[in-house]
Enzyme design. Structure first.
Site, short mmCIF file in Angstrom:
data_model
loop_
_atom_site.label_atom_id
_atom_site.label_comp_id
_atom_site.label_asym_id
_atom_site.label_seq_id
_atom_site.Cartn_x
_atom_site.Cartn_y
_atom_site.Cartn_z
N ASP A 22 0.85 -1.19 0.00
CA ASP A 22 0.00 0.00 0.00
C ASP A 22 0.89 1.25 0.00
O ASP A 22 1.73 1.42 0.88
CB ASP A 22 -0.88 -0.03 1.25
CG ASP A 22 -1.95 1.06 1.25
OD1 ASP A 22 -3.07 0.78 1.69
OD2 ASP A 22 -1.66 2.20 0.82
N ASP A 58 -3.53 2.33 -5.58
CA ASP A 58 -2.30 2.33 -4.78
C ASP A 58 -2.07 1.09 -3.92
O ASP A 58 -1.14 1.06 -3.13
CB ASP A 58 -2.21 3.59 -3.91
CG ASP A 58 -2.87 3.42 -2.55
OD1 ASP A 58 -3.92 2.80 -2.48
OD2 ASP A 58 -2.29 3.92 -1.58
N GLU A 59 -2.90 0.07 -4.06
CA GLU A 59 -2.65 -1.12 -3.23
C GLU A 59 -2.99 -2.41 -3.96
O GLU A 59 -3.84 -2.44 -4.84
CB GLU A 59 -3.39 -1.03 -1.90
CG GLU A 59 -4.87 -0.83 -2.03
CD GLU A 59 -5.58 -0.79 -0.67
OE1 GLU A 59 -5.37 -1.69 0.14
OE2 GLU A 59 -6.33 0.16 -0.47
N1 DCP Z 1 -8.74 8.09 -1.56
C1 DCP Z 1 -9.85 8.92 -1.79
N2 DCP Z 1 -10.89 8.96 -0.88
C2 DCP Z 1 -10.84 8.20 0.25
C3 DCP Z 1 -9.73 7.36 0.50
C4 DCP Z 1 -8.70 7.35 -0.43
O1 DCP Z 1 -9.89 9.59 -2.81
N3 DCP Z 1 -11.85 8.24 1.13
C5 DCP Z 1 -7.63 8.06 -2.53
C6 DCP Z 1 -6.53 9.00 -2.13
C7 DCP Z 1 -5.41 8.14 -1.65
C8 DCP Z 1 -5.62 6.84 -2.38
O2 DCP Z 1 -7.04 6.76 -2.63
O3 DCP Z 1 -4.15 8.73 -1.88
C9 DCP Z 1 -5.17 5.65 -1.58
O4 DCP Z 1 -5.94 5.48 -0.40
P1 DCP Z 1 -5.33 5.03 0.98
O5 DCP Z 1 -6.47 4.75 1.90
O6 DCP Z 1 -4.29 3.97 0.77
O7 DCP Z 1 -4.65 6.38 1.53
P2 DCP Z 1 -3.22 7.00 1.27
O8 DCP Z 1 -2.41 6.17 0.33
O9 DCP Z 1 -3.41 8.43 0.86
O10 DCP Z 1 -2.58 7.01 2.71
P3 DCP Z 1 -1.93 5.82 3.54
O11 DCP Z 1 -0.52 6.21 3.72
O12 DCP Z 1 -2.67 5.79 4.84
O13 DCP Z 1 -2.11 4.56 2.73
MG MG Z 2 -2.12 4.13 0.61
#
Ligand code: DCP
Ligand code: MG
Length: 361
Positions: A13, A108-109
């Site tokens: 992730d 992203d995952e």
């Molecule tokens: N995303 C979004 N709305 C949400 C959750 C996520 O648009 N409610 C998008 C933005 C993130 C991407 O999906 O960058 C990936 O989600 P993640 O939950 O993996 O969050 P991040 O990668 O940003 O942070 P982390 O470091 O906690 O994984």
């Molecule tokens: Mg993420």
């Protein structure tokens, strides 16, 4: 999968995905609290934010207005999906060097099954380390990884040491890991179920494990079986690279049956907002809106409409749902369940499955 050998599953992730990309591509944003999402004083929400912004309590799906209040000097940046998609492809290409059993959950995952792998590396931990290094080298971004025997534990583990984390839960530590795990960290247990569990004294995996199967099914329905299994470290779901999502939906069984059309519309709004969040996260837009209603007497019906343009916004979803609502007896007959789903996705060749089993409340 009884009798089969123990699997080696990795969940990768990316850290603060959109925000890290924006910081990478604009050095002025490095080290600063940045928010990817619409500006305050609109109805926008935070898509994601940098770790610097998280210190102020800002998180995904929070309104941009509140985010700006929590951190007035936060910088709002608009999204660049073409770049996010490009990075997503780069990391998938790295995964494919190790195995074709790659199941993306979003841009992203992804899950990887490396039990057998193209490089004949026996240690999944070594593979996870290599993948992290290669991601860093090629994209200049960090990822966190979880390594274990199944999807559930790998997914929870990848979140353990963010950012740039690597958490390994070897077979002999699985039971202990789950017993100590807070119920709020269980992958597949949403906020509503979490609250319900806490009310009856289930706060950790150990608490969950105390409940018998029939009790769990009585309390939570079909998914009770899943809870029963994961509290024992069992999750046999395969890493499935070919699962293509055809629809995404959300439904609520009401606490009491209602026939007040305003209340019904209110609840549908909430469902539409939740759906918008999920659609955004998966980068999906769909052309068909489906409304599902179950009346007090369990008669169930669906009504749907297909549009010319794909949509994902709650306000667009709700305006179609209202039209569909007119084609039902809601308001005349009491309803006990309301649901909305979106289908006919554009790009449905790209996006694979997500949290399929658990889109419940
Ligand atoms: N995303 C979004 N709305 C949400 C959750 C996520 O648009 N409610 C998008 C933005 C993130 C991407 O999906 O960058 C990936 O989600 P993640 O939950 O993996 O969050 P991040 O990668 O940003 O942070 P982390 O470091 O906690 O994984
Ligand atoms: Mg993420």
């Amino acid at each position: 999968m009884e009798g089969e050998k123990i699997r080696k599953i990795i969940h990768i992730d990316m850290d603060a995905f959109y925000a890290s990309i924006e910081q990478r591509d604009n050095p002025k944003l490095k080290g600063k609290p940045i928010i990817v999402g619409g500006p305050p004083n609109t109805r926008s929400v935070v898509a994601t934010c940098s770790y610097e912004a998280r210190k102020y309590g800002i998180h995904s799906a929070m309104s941009s207005n509140l985010a700006a209040k929590l951190c007035p000097h936060a910088i709002f940046v608009s999204s660049h999906f073409d770049v996010y998609r490009k990075v997503s492809k780069q990391i998938r290409d790295i995964f494919k060097d190790y195995t074709d059993l790659v199941e993306p959950l979003s841009l992203d995952e992804a899950f990887l099954d490396v039990t057998m792998n193209k490089k004949n590396i026996s240690s999944a931990t070594t593979i996870a380390m290599e993948i992290k290094q290669r991601i860093q080298k090629i994209t200049e971004l960090t990822a966190s990884a979880g390594v274990s025997i199944n999807k559930f534990i790998a997914k929870v583990a990848s979140d353990f040491n963010k950012p740039d984390g690597l958490t390994v839960v070897p077979p002999f530590k699985v039971l202990n890991f789950i017993e100590k795990l807070d119920i709020g960290k269980f992958y597949g247990i949403g906020k509503v179920t979490e609250q319900k569990m806490r009310k009856i004294g289930i706060n950790t995996g150990a608490d969950l494990k105390k409940l018998e199967l029939n009790k769990l099914v009585k309390l939570f329905g079909k998914v009770g079986k899943f809870y029963y299994n994961i509290s024992r470290g069992i999750d046999n779901r395969p890493v499935n690279p070919n699962w293509i999502r055809k629809s995404l939906g959300s439904e609520i069984t009401l606490k009491i049956d209602i026939d007040n059309i305003e209340e019904i519309t209110d609840i549908l709004w909430k469902i539409a907002l939740k759906l918008e969040k999920q659609l955004k996260k998966l980068n999906l837009k769909g052309k068909t809106v489906n409304l599902k209603i179950r009346y007090y007497d369990f008669e169930t019906l669906t009504r749907s409409i297909t549009l010319y343009k794909p949509i994902y916004k709650a306000e667009d979803i709700i305006s179609d749902v209202k039209l569909l609502l007119n084609k039902t007896d809601a308001g005349l007959k009491k309803v006990r369940l309301l649901g909305i789903s979106i289908s006919k996705f554009e790009n449905d060749n790209i996006i694979k499955k997500t949290y399929s089993l658990f889109d419940t409340h």
